[in-house]
Design a protein around this motif. Structure first.
Motif, PDB file in Angstrom:
ATOM      1  N   MET A 116      11.002   6.096 -11.466  1.00 29.00           N
ATOM      2  CA  MET A 116      12.416   5.874 -11.828  1.00 29.00           C
ATOM      3  C   MET A 116      13.292   5.742 -10.585  1.00 29.00           C
ATOM      4  SD  MET A 116      10.807   8.584 -13.306  1.00 29.00           S
ATOM      5  CE  MET A 116      11.656   9.975 -12.636  1.00 29.00           C
ATOM      6  N   ASP A 117      12.734   6.173  -9.433  1.00 27.60           N
ATOM      7  CA  ASP A 117      13.512   6.120  -8.183  1.00 27.60           C
ATOM      8  C   ASP A 117      13.312   4.812  -7.430  1.00 27.60           C
ATOM      9  OD1 ASP A 117      14.773   8.833  -7.823  1.00 27.60           O
ATOM     10  OD2 ASP A 117      12.715   9.389  -8.280  1.00 27.60           O
ATOM     11  N   ILE A 118      12.422   3.974  -7.917  1.00 27.77           N
ATOM     12  CA  ILE A 118      12.024   2.801  -7.141  1.00 27.77           C
ATOM     13  C   ILE A 118      12.421   1.538  -7.899  1.00 27.77           C
ATOM     14  CG2 ILE A 118      10.108   1.682  -5.970  1.00 27.77           C
ATOM     15  CD1 ILE A 118       8.710   4.400  -5.810  1.00 27.77           C
ATOM     16  N   ALA A 119      13.098   0.626  -7.197  1.00 26.01           N
ATOM     17  CA  ALA A 119      13.702  -0.541  -7.865  1.00 26.01           C
ATOM     18  C   ALA A 119      12.657  -1.531  -8.373  1.00 26.01           C
ATOM     19  CB  ALA A 119      14.666  -1.226  -6.896  1.00 26.01           C
ATOM     20  N   ASP A 120      11.627  -1.800  -7.559  1.00 29.41           N
ATOM     21  CA  ASP A 120      10.692  -2.874  -7.914  1.00 29.41           C
ATOM     22  C   ASP A 120       9.406  -2.281  -8.494  1.00 29.41           C
ATOM     23  OD1 ASP A 120       9.055  -5.074  -8.105  1.00 29.41           O
ATOM     24  OD2 ASP A 120       9.648  -5.904  -6.160  1.00 29.41           O
ATOM     25  N   LEU A 121       9.403  -2.119  -9.815  1.00 26.42           N
ATOM     26  CA  LEU A 121       8.277  -1.467 -10.491  1.00 26.42           C
ATOM     27  C   LEU A 121       6.989  -2.269 -10.337  1.00 26.42           C
ATOM     28  CD1 LEU A 121       7.424   0.838 -12.464  1.00 26.42           C
ATOM     29  CD2 LEU A 121       7.899  -0.781 -14.319  1.00 26.42           C
ATOM     30  N   GLN A 122       7.083  -3.576 -10.510  1.00 23.89           N
ATOM     31  CA  GLN A 122       5.885  -4.408 -10.434  1.00 23.89           C
ATOM     32  C   GLN A 122       5.230  -4.296  -9.058  1.00 23.89           C
ATOM     33  OE1 GLN A 122       4.880  -6.412 -13.411  1.00 23.89           O
ATOM     34  NE2 GLN A 122       3.110  -5.784 -12.204  1.00 23.89           N
ATOM     35  N   ALA A 123       6.078  -4.259  -8.017  1.00 25.53           N
ATOM     36  CA  ALA A 123       5.542  -4.138  -6.654  1.00 25.53           C
ATOM     37  C   ALA A 123       4.812  -2.805  -6.470  1.00 25.53           C
ATOM     38  CB  ALA A 123       6.672  -4.257  -5.631  1.00 25.53           C
ATOM     39  N   VAL A 124       5.317  -1.735  -7.068  1.00 20.14           N
ATOM     40  CA  VAL A 124       4.650  -0.433  -6.921  1.00 20.14           C
ATOM     41  C   VAL A 124       3.286  -0.452  -7.614  1.00 20.14           C
ATOM     42  CG1 VAL A 124       4.795   2.057  -7.270  1.00 20.14           C
ATOM     43  CG2 VAL A 124       6.859   0.763  -6.836  1.00 20.14           C
ATOM     44  N   PHE A 125       3.216  -1.033  -8.808  1.00 24.82           N
ATOM     45  CA  PHE A 125       1.911  -1.105  -9.479  1.00 24.82           C
ATOM     46  C   PHE A 125       0.949  -1.991  -8.679  1.00 24.82           C
ATOM     47  CE2 PHE A 125       3.987   0.198 -13.670  1.00 24.82           C
ATOM     48  CZ  PHE A 125       3.407   1.463 -13.639  1.00 24.82           C
ATOM     49  N   GLN A 126       1.483  -3.014  -8.017  1.00 21.66           N
ATOM     50  CA  GLN A 126       0.609  -3.851  -7.167  1.00 21.66           C
ATOM     51  C   GLN A 126       0.098  -3.053  -5.970  1.00 21.66           C
ATOM     52  OE1 GLN A 126       3.120  -7.228  -6.437  1.00 21.66           O
ATOM     53  NE2 GLN A 126       2.679  -8.107  -8.449  1.00 21.66           N
ATOM     54  N   THR A 127       0.978  -2.204  -5.414  1.00 17.45           N
ATOM     55  CA  THR A 127       0.549  -1.313  -4.327  1.00 17.45           C
ATOM     56  C   THR A 127      -0.572  -0.398  -4.808  1.00 17.45           C
ATOM     57  OG1 THR A 127       2.727  -1.335  -3.297  1.00 17.45           O
ATOM     58  CG2 THR A 127       1.325   0.539  -2.778  1.00 17.45           C
ATOM     59  N   MET A 128      -0.392   0.169  -5.987  1.00 20.79           N
ATOM     60  CA  MET A 128      -1.411   1.084  -6.529  1.00 20.79           C
ATOM     61  C   MET A 128      -2.726   0.337  -6.745  1.00 20.79           C
ATOM     62  SD  MET A 128       0.940   3.003  -9.296  1.00 20.79           S
ATOM     63  CE  MET A 128       2.084   4.317  -8.883  1.00 20.79           C
ATOM     64  N   GLN A 129      -2.616  -0.867  -7.290  1.00 24.80           N
ATOM     65  CA  GLN A 129      -3.806  -1.694  -7.535  1.00 24.80           C
ATOM     66  C   GLN A 129      -4.549  -1.936  -6.221  1.00 24.80           C
ATOM     67  OE1 GLN A 129      -2.829  -5.709  -8.600  1.00 24.80           O
ATOM     68  NE2 GLN A 129      -4.814  -6.121  -9.517  1.00 24.80           N
ATOM     69  N   ARG A 130      -3.787  -2.224  -5.179  1.00 20.25           N
ATOM     70  CA  ARG A 130      -4.383  -2.512  -3.866  1.00 20.25           C
ATOM     71  C   ARG A 130      -5.058  -1.272  -3.262  1.00 20.25           C
ATOM     72  NH1 ARG A 130      -4.108  -6.152   0.359  1.00 20.25           N
ATOM     73  NH2 ARG A 130      -4.135  -5.200   2.418  1.00 20.25           N
ATOM     74  N   MET A 131      -4.396  -0.126  -3.391  1.00 19.69           N
ATOM     75  CA  MET A 131      -4.908   1.086  -2.731  1.00 19.69           C
ATOM     76  C   MET A 131      -6.170   1.641  -3.385  1.00 19.69           C
ATOM     77  SD  MET A 131      -1.351   3.093  -2.349  1.00 19.69           S
ATOM     78  CE  MET A 131      -1.462   4.156  -0.968  1.00 19.69           C
ATOM     79  N   LEU A 132      -6.331   1.379  -4.677  1.00 16.20           N
ATOM     80  CA  LEU A 132      -7.455   1.985  -5.401  1.00 16.20           C
ATOM     81  C   LEU A 132      -8.745   1.203  -5.231  1.00 16.20           C
ATOM     82  CD1 LEU A 132      -5.741   2.989  -8.773  1.00 16.20           C
ATOM     83  CD2 LEU A 132      -6.735   4.550  -7.068  1.00 16.20           C
ATOM     84  N   LYS A 133      -9.854   1.944  -5.263  1.00 17.40           N
ATOM     85  CA  LYS A 133     -11.162   1.293  -5.333  1.00 17.40           C
ATOM     86  C   LYS A 133     -11.333   0.691  -6.729  1.00 17.40           C
ATOM     87  CE  LYS A 133     -13.131   4.797  -2.278  1.00 17.40           C
ATOM     88  NZ  LYS A 133     -13.941   6.020  -2.190  1.00 17.40           N
ATOM     89  N   PRO A 134     -12.249  -0.275  -6.896  1.00 21.64           N
ATOM     90  CA  PRO A 134     -12.486  -0.824  -8.238  1.00 21.64           C
ATOM     91  C   PRO A 134     -12.795   0.295  -9.230  1.00 21.64           C
ATOM     92  CG  PRO A 134     -13.683  -2.073  -6.577  1.00 21.64           C
ATOM     93  CD  PRO A 134     -13.091  -0.888  -5.870  1.00 21.64           C
ATOM     94  N   GLY A 135     -12.172   0.285 -10.383  1.00 27.26           N
ATOM     95  CA  GLY A 135     -12.393   1.332 -11.389  1.00 27.26           C
ATOM     96  C   GLY A 135     -11.607   2.604 -11.120  1.00 27.26           C
ATOM     97  N   GLY A 136     -10.824   2.618 -10.047  1.00 29.96           N
ATOM     98  CA  GLY A 136     -10.067   3.819  -9.670  1.00 29.96           C
ATOM     99  C   GLY A 136      -9.057   4.230 -10.741  1.00 29.96           C
ATOM    100  N   TRP A 137      -8.689   5.525 -10.700  1.00 25.00           N
ATOM    101  CA  TRP A 137      -7.805   6.048 -11.750  1.00 25.00           C
ATOM    102  C   TRP A 137      -6.389   6.283 -11.220  1.00 25.00           C
ATOM    103  CZ3 TRP A 137      -5.823  10.681 -10.245  1.00 25.00           C
ATOM    104  CH2 TRP A 137      -6.594  11.467  -9.377  1.00 25.00           C
TER     105      TRP A 137
END
Ligand SMILES: C[S@@+](CC[C@H](N)C(=O)[O-])C[C@H]1O[C@@H](n2cnc3c(N)ncnc32)[C@H](O)[C@@H]1O
Length: 241
Positions: A116-137
């Motif tokens: 809720m503190d971050i303006a660009d939600l899609q960008a944050v989920f893309q960051t999470m997608q990038r940081m995680l290994k395949p199948g990561g939680w």
């Protein structure tokens, strides 16, 4: 790097987190249930703040990296690490900038009460997608978008029952509550519909596993009886496809 007003309230926020019965008594038990066993896993606490969750993850045997934008909160986190070392690495970074992070470096990722503190939600989920290994939680918690909407307020009905009145749910955007005393009167929040959160999650290639909507108990239930009628928080577990 974008500005965060958490720098200005770091000391106050640290105290607030330590004392809040909502976080300690209501949120945490459900959060750990959702998380399960993290022993031996590499876990990122994204938007870690002063590090209270990072520390508990480390105590549970995870190899933890905490990332946040606010240097004053990171300073508190690093001081705690110096005083009682748990092997946590803290880094300053903007969660809205996927390219700043190394690809596939974590088994799991938590993000507690920060989207809720971050303006660009899609960008944050893309960051999470990038940081995680395949199948990561991924486990994240947000203030419940259906009931913590702008201008939502408690009322007492003619028959004496506590009820939540929600207005302006469809109007997404930044807002600040007029009710003093809490986080959102100090730093505001980005309101989004529930569907916006879930659609952004799916667009970043995550699959939804479980959602929890904790009902208040104990001290929080006495403080805010309405939290036994509708949930203040929403917790979500998902994994990368
Ligand atoms: C409500 S606090 C939650 C902090 C911590 N997760 C906790 O539970 O105490 C929101 C956090 O998001 C961080 N934040 C805001 N924008 C950010 C960004 N773009 N990238 C990384 N962290 C950010 C703030 O500095 C703050 O620590």
């Amino acid at each position: 790097m974008s500005h965060t007003s958490y720098n200005d309230i770091a000391g106050w926020y640290d105290q607030y987190i330590r004392e809040s019965p909502l976080y300690r008594g209501v949120f945490l038990p459900q959060f750990w249930d959702l998380l399960g066993d993290v022993e031996g896993q590499t876990v990122c606490d994204l938007a870690c703040g002063q590090g209270w969750i990072a520390r508990e993850l480390a105590r549970r045997g995870a190899h933890v990296t905490g990332i946040d934008l606010a240097e004053n909160l990171l300073a508190l986190a690093k001081r705690a690490e110096e005083q009682k070392p748990l092997g946590i690495v803290y880094l300053q970074g903007d969660a809205q900038n996927p390219q700043a992070f190394i690809k596939g470096s974590f088994d799991g990722l938590v993000c507690v009460l920060s989207l809720m503190d971050i303006a660009d939600l899609q960008a944050v989920f893309q960051t999470m997608q990038r940081m995680l290994k395949p199948g990561g939680w991924l486990v994240f918690a947000i203030t419940h978008p259906c009931f913590q909407a702008p201008h939502a307020q408690w009322i007492t009905t003619d028959s004496g029952e506590v009820a939540r009145v929600v207005r302006g749910y469809f109007k997404e955007g930044f807002w600040m509550t007029a009710t003093p005393g809490g986080v959102r009167s100090r730093v505001g929040a980005h309101h989004r519909m529930l569907s916006t959160y879930l659609n952004a999650l799916v667009a970043a290639n995550f699959t939804l596993e479980q959602m929890l909507e904790p009902m208040a108990t104990g001290e929080r239930a006495r403080q805010v009886p309405g939290d036994c009628e509708v949930p203040s928080l929403l917790l979500i577990r998902a994994h990368l496809l």
